[in-house]
Design an enzyme around this catalytic site. Structure first.
Site, PDB file in Angstrom:
ATOM      1  N   GLY A  31       0.787  -1.222   0.000  1.00  0.00           N
ATOM      2  CA  GLY A  31       0.000   0.000   0.000  1.00  0.00           C
ATOM      3  C   GLY A  31       0.820   1.273   0.000  1.00  0.00           C
ATOM      4  N   GLY A  33       2.418   2.721   2.402  1.00  0.00           N
ATOM      5  CA  GLY A  33       3.689   2.607   3.102  1.00  0.00           C
ATOM      6  C   GLY A  33       4.783   2.099   2.191  1.00  0.00           C
ATOM      7  N   TYR A 181     -13.053   2.335  13.386  1.00  0.00           N
ATOM      8  CA  TYR A 181     -11.993   2.864  12.518  1.00  0.00           C
ATOM      9  C   TYR A 181     -11.937   4.382  12.613  1.00  0.00           C
ATOM     10  CZ  TYR A 181      -9.425   3.957   8.232  1.00  0.00           C
ATOM     11  OH  TYR A 181      -8.526   4.456   7.328  1.00  0.00           O
TER      12      TYR A 181
END
Length: 312
Positions: A31, A33, A181
């Site tokens: 992703g 990162g 979340y």
């Protein structure tokens, strides 16, 4: 809307030479990162991939080195689900890297059924927020040792739906995946902005900033197999006004981390429709994320829950 001087679109090409600087990125095996790690390594930074799964982290390392053979990249095993793992990884990192120029708190989970971490925290709150709070606090001395260290905490548009309930931080009542979340991402922003205030009060040159990727097509999309596969097919094949690539999603983080003009306490995200896609610009976080009263109270709870006290 937060405005900045008109200029051409900021891109990965704007990341300056980072030779001699060390960057640590959590969740860097995939992703945004991973995309951020690729760019930082290509610009000469020494990059540490702090990841839960060492095998996947090694695959990411191999991919980065294939693209940039001279890249200085290593793996640090760390599971944000466990404070014991966080502490072990942080202490090993401090011993090996006494100076950290860039710390990117990127790793995260999303839309999970109710569950608890190894330490009894609701999963989103524990992994996305408390794990990073503890990790940052333990390695903070290394960031302060840098000439102008930066700490980047990755948030989400979902933070606007978040609410911090200090009577039920771990969502024992009324849990919904999106609520969990959203709460964790609101906590991330409260932390990022409060950390900047504390750094300034201490007279430190280090900066704390935040960024969000918008609608990035990454592994953090809903983890239910058929749903994620359908979303990925749409994102990969059809131009979508609210979903862009993981590379584009990494640009707000990269700008916060490397733009010489960025300042502590700023928040970067895409400039497009609903702030979901497009090049990175300064964006306005929710009013709730700027509450000093909530942030201070959350900080006190976080130190108590993690056992980590900041050396400021």
């Amino acid at each position: 809307m937060v405005k900045e001087p008109r200029r051409r679109r900021w891109s990965a090409d704007d990341v300056p030479d980072l030779s001699g600087r060390t960057a640590v990125i959590t969740g860097a095996n995939s992703g945004i990162g991973f995309e951020a790690a690729k760019v930082l390594a290509a610009r000469g930074a020494t990059v540490v991939l702090a990841c839960r799964n060492p095998a996947k982290a090694q695959e990411a390392l191999n991919t980065i080195r294939a693209a940039t053979p001279e890249a200085d990249v290593s793996v640090l095993e760390m599971d944000l689900n466990s404070l014991a793992s966080v502490r072990k990884a942080a202490e090993a990192l401090r011993a090996e890297r006494p100076v950290i120029d860039l710390l990117v708190n990127n790793a995260g989970v999303t839309l999970l059924p109710y569950g608890l971490t190894a330490d009894g925290f609701e999963l989103h709150f524990g992994v996305n927020y408390l794990g990073h709070f503890a990790f940052t606090g333990i390695v903070l001395d290394a960031v302060l040792a840098a000439e102008a260290g930066r700490i980047i905490t990755v948030g989400s548009n979902a933070h606007r739906m978040g609410k911090i309930d200090f009577d039920d931080l771990h969502f024992a009542e009324g849990y919904r995946p999106l609520r969990g979340y959203a709460r964790s991402k609101l906590a991330n922003l409260l932390f990022a902005f409060d950390l900047q205030r504390r750094l300034e009060a201490a007279g430190s040159s280090a900066r704390s900033l935040a960024a969000h990727p918008g609608g990035a097509n990454t592994e953090i999309l809903p983890s239910v197999g058929p749903v994620r596969r359908r979303l990925k097919r749409v994102a990969d094949r059809i131009p979508n006004p609210i979903v862009h690539s993981a590379h584009m999603g990494a640009l707000p983080t990269l700008r916060a981390a490397t733009d010489p003009a960025s300042k502590g306490g700023e928040y970067y995200g895409p400039r497009g429709l609903l702030k979901m896609t497009g090049p990175p610009v300064l964006v306005r976080p929710s009013t709730a994320s700027r509450s000093t009263e909530t942030a201070e109270r959350l900080w006190e709870h976080s130190e108590r829950l993690t056992g980590v006290t900041y050396s400021l």
